[in-house]
Enzyme design. Structure first.
Site, PDB file in Angstrom:
ATOM      1  CB  ALA A  58      -3.461  -9.646  21.068  1.00 33.55           C
ATOM      2  CE1 TYR A  59     -11.268 -13.233  20.466  1.00 29.59           C
ATOM      3  CE2 TYR A  59     -12.422 -11.462  19.400  1.00 29.59           C
ATOM      4  CZ  TYR A  59     -12.518 -12.575  19.770  1.00 29.59           C
ATOM      5  OH  TYR A  59     -13.443 -13.348  19.082  1.00 29.59           O
ATOM      6  N   GLY A  90      -0.272 -12.224  24.989  1.00 29.97           N
ATOM      7  CA  GLY A  90      -1.225 -11.341  25.437  1.00 29.97           C
ATOM      8  C   GLY A  90      -2.364 -11.253  24.294  1.00 29.97           C
ATOM      9  CB  VAL A  91      -5.138 -12.931  23.353  1.00 33.15           C
ATOM     10  CG1 VAL A  91      -4.645 -13.374  21.830  1.00 33.15           C
ATOM     11  CG2 VAL A  91      -4.877 -14.034  24.211  1.00 33.15           C
ATOM     12  N   GLY A  92      -5.420  -9.376  24.646  1.00 34.30           N
ATOM     13  CA  GLY A  92      -6.135  -8.531  25.113  1.00 34.30           C
ATOM     14  C   GLY A  92      -7.038  -7.778  23.836  1.00 34.30           C
ATOM     15  CG  ASN A  93      -9.234  -4.326  24.751  1.00 32.82           C
ATOM     16  OD1 ASN A  93     -10.443  -5.066  24.858  1.00 32.82           O
ATOM     17  ND2 ASN A  93      -8.908  -3.383  25.831  1.00 32.82           N
ATOM     18  CE  LYS A 117       0.249   7.471  26.206  1.00 29.18           C
ATOM     19  NZ  LYS A 117       0.156   6.760  25.000  1.00 29.18           N
TER      20      LYS A 117
HETATM   21  N1  LIG Z   1      -5.250  -0.155  22.577  1.00 27.10           N
HETATM   22  C1  LIG Z   1      -4.486   0.445  21.331  1.00 27.10           C
HETATM   23  O1  LIG Z   1      -5.382   1.081  20.551  1.00 27.10           O
HETATM   24  C2  LIG Z   1      -3.081   0.412  21.302  1.00 27.10           C
HETATM   25  C3  LIG Z   1      -2.534   1.537  20.576  1.00 27.10           C
HETATM   26  C4  LIG Z   1      -1.073   1.237  20.404  1.00 27.10           C
HETATM   27  C5  LIG Z   1      -0.293   0.547  21.420  1.00 27.10           C
HETATM   28  N2  LIG Z   1      -0.945  -0.370  22.213  1.00 27.10           N
HETATM   29  C6  LIG Z   1      -0.089  -1.152  23.286  1.00 27.10           C
HETATM   30  O2  LIG Z   1      -0.525  -2.364  22.853  1.00 27.10           O
HETATM   31  C7  LIG Z   1      -0.415  -3.301  23.919  1.00 27.10           C
HETATM   32  C8  LIG Z   1      -1.775  -4.133  24.189  1.00 27.10           C
HETATM   33  O3  LIG Z   1      -3.069  -3.177  24.310  1.00 27.10           O
HETATM   34  P1  LIG Z   1      -4.411  -3.412  24.652  1.00 27.10           P
HETATM   35  O4  LIG Z   1      -5.367  -2.235  24.349  1.00 27.10           O
HETATM   36  O5  LIG Z   1      -4.680  -4.640  23.923  1.00 27.10           O
HETATM   37  O6  LIG Z   1      -4.407  -3.907  26.051  1.00 27.10           O
HETATM   38  P2  LIG Z   1      -4.945  -4.896  26.926  1.00 27.10           P
HETATM   39  O7  LIG Z   1      -4.920  -4.540  28.382  1.00 27.10           O
HETATM   40  O8  LIG Z   1      -6.700  -4.843  26.469  1.00 27.10           O
HETATM   41  O9  LIG Z   1      -4.362  -6.315  26.723  1.00 27.10           O
HETATM   42  C9  LIG Z   1      -3.035  -6.473  27.119  1.00 27.10           C
HETATM   43  C10 LIG Z   1      -3.198  -8.281  27.524  1.00 27.10           C
HETATM   44  O10 LIG Z   1      -1.963  -8.579  28.043  1.00 27.10           O
HETATM   45  C11 LIG Z   1      -1.986  -9.633  28.910  1.00 27.10           C
HETATM   46  N3  LIG Z   1      -1.018  -9.596  29.923  1.00 27.10           N
HETATM   47  C12 LIG Z   1      -0.350  -8.599  30.703  1.00 27.10           C
HETATM   48  N4  LIG Z   1       0.795  -9.173  31.202  1.00 27.10           N
HETATM   49  C13 LIG Z   1       1.160 -10.268  30.483  1.00 27.10           C
HETATM   50  C14 LIG Z   1       2.246 -11.062  30.661  1.00 27.10           C
HETATM   51  N5  LIG Z   1       3.195 -10.824  31.576  1.00 27.10           N
HETATM   52  N6  LIG Z   1       1.852 -12.079  29.555  1.00 27.10           N
HETATM   53  C15 LIG Z   1       1.101 -12.463  28.958  1.00 27.10           C
HETATM   54  N7  LIG Z   1       0.060 -11.649  29.029  1.00 27.10           N
HETATM   55  C16 LIG Z   1       0.112 -10.495  29.730  1.00 27.10           C
HETATM   56  C17 LIG Z   1      -3.368  -9.010  29.840  1.00 27.10           C
HETATM   57  O11 LIG Z   1      -3.913  -9.804  30.611  1.00 27.10           O
HETATM   58  C18 LIG Z   1      -4.316  -8.559  28.488  1.00 27.10           C
HETATM   59  O12 LIG Z   1      -5.078  -9.261  28.183  1.00 27.10           O
HETATM   60  C19 LIG Z   1      -0.158  -2.303  25.052  1.00 27.10           C
HETATM   61  O13 LIG Z   1       1.260  -2.476  25.291  1.00 27.10           O
HETATM   62  C20 LIG Z   1      -0.309  -0.961  24.748  1.00 27.10           C
HETATM   63  O14 LIG Z   1       0.202   0.107  25.265  1.00 27.10           O
HETATM   64  C21 LIG Z   1      -2.409  -0.293  22.336  1.00 27.10           C
HETATM   65  C1  LIG Z   2      -4.194   8.244  20.931  1.00 30.12           C
HETATM   66  C2  LIG Z   2      -4.209   6.956  21.533  1.00 30.12           C
HETATM   67  C3  LIG Z   2      -5.090   5.937  20.674  1.00 30.12           C
HETATM   68  C4  LIG Z   2      -2.876   6.609  21.676  1.00 30.12           C
HETATM   69  C5  LIG Z   2      -2.784   4.994  21.847  1.00 30.12           C
HETATM   70  N1  LIG Z   2      -2.867   4.866  23.273  1.00 30.12           N
HETATM   71  C6  LIG Z   2      -1.139   4.594  21.605  1.00 30.12           C
HETATM   72  O1  LIG Z   2      -0.362   4.451  22.396  1.00 30.12           O
HETATM   73  O2  LIG Z   2      -0.880   4.907  20.559  1.00 30.12           O
END
Ligand SMILES: NC(=O)c1ccc[n+]([C@@H]2O[C@H](COP(=O)([O-])OP(=O)(O)OC[C@H]3O[C@@H](n4cnc5c(N)ncnc54)[C@H](O)[C@@H]3O)[C@@H](O)[C@H]2O)c1
Ligand SMILES: CC(C)C[C@H](N)C(=O)O
Length: 364
Positions: free
Chosen positions: A185-186, A180-183, A80
């Site tokens: 979770a949406y 959390g309904v970001g990328n 990482k």
């Molecule tokens: N994006 C990926 O492909 C991926 C892959 C593996 C793991 N993850 C993990 O999944 C999680 C979400 O990733 P993402 O890409 O959707 O991120 P993101 O930033 O798009 O979404 C996170 C959401 O959580 C909200 N948030 C932050 N603090 C909060 C709180 N205290 N209470 C409620 N909501 C809160 C943010 O406003 C945001 O909308 C992260 O922990 C990330 O490390 C993501």
């Molecule tokens: C390689 C990436 C897509 C990794 C991703 N950020 C994860 O935590 O799994």
């Protein structure tokens, strides 16, 4: 942190410190273990308070990727990067190009992708300098933003966890609380809504909440209420360390299955929820969809093949539950065991090959 003793204690292979005065790049690439293959893991950009915090995060996240990739059945090790800086203010083209040259210098030992604070556009800039980057634009024939595929993996993994807890993987009629309904979770909510689940959501971002309410008929609650709502499944999709001494007593869910990394504050919290009979789908097993998807780029990206592999998360979660029952251990430990056993098997099989090779050489 005593860097060398930490690396020695936890078997890290390499740490690369990258700086570029012109662009302001300050990055740490941590490579944990390459037994299974080159280290693949995303690049996080974050405003670390101290350099020690940045090193600690890079090391911790790199080790997490070793386990995630091994458990997902990928022939990839764990690594990482963290870039120190504010992703909203401190980015520039030269920074990601300088970083790309550092990656190129590692000659394939480390391959990067998106993580918190970095985007597909940043990966495209890195690609100007190195081939060892994934998650680049579909315009290049690549996989793009990993989040929708991560969401799909969480959805299938949640079904496996529901089967374990409720005897059926049908999520229709189940109430699911999403933090959390970001990328990710949406997109997860979309799958759950289509299957007929009822959703309760929260987010610190009001617009994200409103979108989920409008699009999926979700019920919105305050950020502190999400732990105690009446629900069948709790899906943490925001922050790490949210399964802790304060939140566990509030939980009513029978299942915890969500996208967030490092959900357990401490290992003992994983043991505690296990003793309470809560079915916990370990974070790095259920959220591997993104890395499985970007890893497919290394073979020339094929979305159908990648999604098929992501669907294997269902069986991976089932395997974790089987090991947990077989060895009478909590599921988070079962996941570690599954990953460690695979790495150890490969290490041994490679040693065998190497010994044969050395034998041949020594006869010459
Ligand atoms: N994006 C990926 O492909 C991926 C892959 C593996 C793991 N993850 C993990 O999944 C999680 C979400 O990733 P993402 O890409 O959707 O991120 P993101 O930033 O798009 O979404 C996170 C959401 O959580 C909200 N948030 C932050 N603090 C909060 C709180 N205290 N209470 C409620 N909501 C809160 C943010 O406003 C945001 O909308 C992260 O922990 C990330 O490390 C993501
Ligand atoms: C390689 C990436 C897509 C990794 C991703 N950020 C994860 O935590 O799994």
């Amino acid at each position: 942190m005593e860097l060398f003793s930490y690396m020695e204690n936890y078997d890290y292979e390499q740490v690369v410190v990258c700086q570029d005065k012109l662009s302001g790049l300050k990055a740490i690439i941590a490579i944990h273990d390459t037994t299974l293959g080159p280290a693949l893991g995303g690049t996080r950009m974050w405003m670390y308070e101290t350099e020690a915090d940045a090193f600690e995060d890079a090391l911790r996240l790199a080790k997490g990727m070793t386990y995630k990739n091994a458990a997902a059945g990928l022939n990839l090790g764990g690594g990482k990067t963290v870039i120190i800086g504010d992703p909203r203010k401190d980015k520039n083209e030269e920074m990601f190009r300088a970083f790309g040259r550092y990656i190129q210098g590692l000659n394939g030992r480390y391959i990067t992708a998106e993580d918190v604070g970095t985007t597909v556009q940043d990966m495209d800039t890195i690609y100007e300098e190195t081939d060892y980057v994934t998650g680049i634009s579909p315009a290049f024939g690549s996989s793009g933003n990993p989040s929708p595929v991560t969401a799909y993996g969480v959805y299938v993994g949640m079904k496996a966890a529901a089967k374990e807890a409720f005897g059926t993987d049908d999520l229709a009629g189940k109430t699911i609380a999403v933090q959390g309904v970001g990328n990710v979770a949406y997109n997860l909510c979309k799958h759950l809504h289509e299957e007929g689940a009822s959703l309760i959501v929260t987010d610190i971002n009001k617009e994200s909440v409103q979108r989920a309410v409008a699009d999926f008929n979700a019920k919105a609650v305050d950020v502190n209420e999400i732990y105690s709502v009446d629900c069948d499944i709790f899906a943490p999709c925001a922050l790490g360390a949210i399964i802790n001494d304060q939140t566990i007593p509030q939980l009513k869910a029978k299942v915890i299955a969500g996208a967030a990394n490092n959900q357990l504050k401490e290992e003992r919290h994983g043991s505690l929820i296990h003793e309470m009979g809560i079915v916990y789908a370990p974070d790095y097993v259920i959220n591997a969809g993104g890395v499985i998807n970007v890893a497919d780029e290394l073979n020339g990206y094929n979305s159908e093949r990648a999604l098929k592999k992501v669907e294997g998360i269902y069986q991976n979660i089932e395997k974790v539950f089987d090991i947990s029952k077989r060895d009478q251990i909590p599921t988070f430990k079962a996941a570690d065991r599954m990953a460690e056993e695979r790495i150890e098997r490969m290490r041994r099989s490679r040693r065998q090959f190497l010994q044969n090779g050395q034998h041949i050489l020594s006869r010459r």
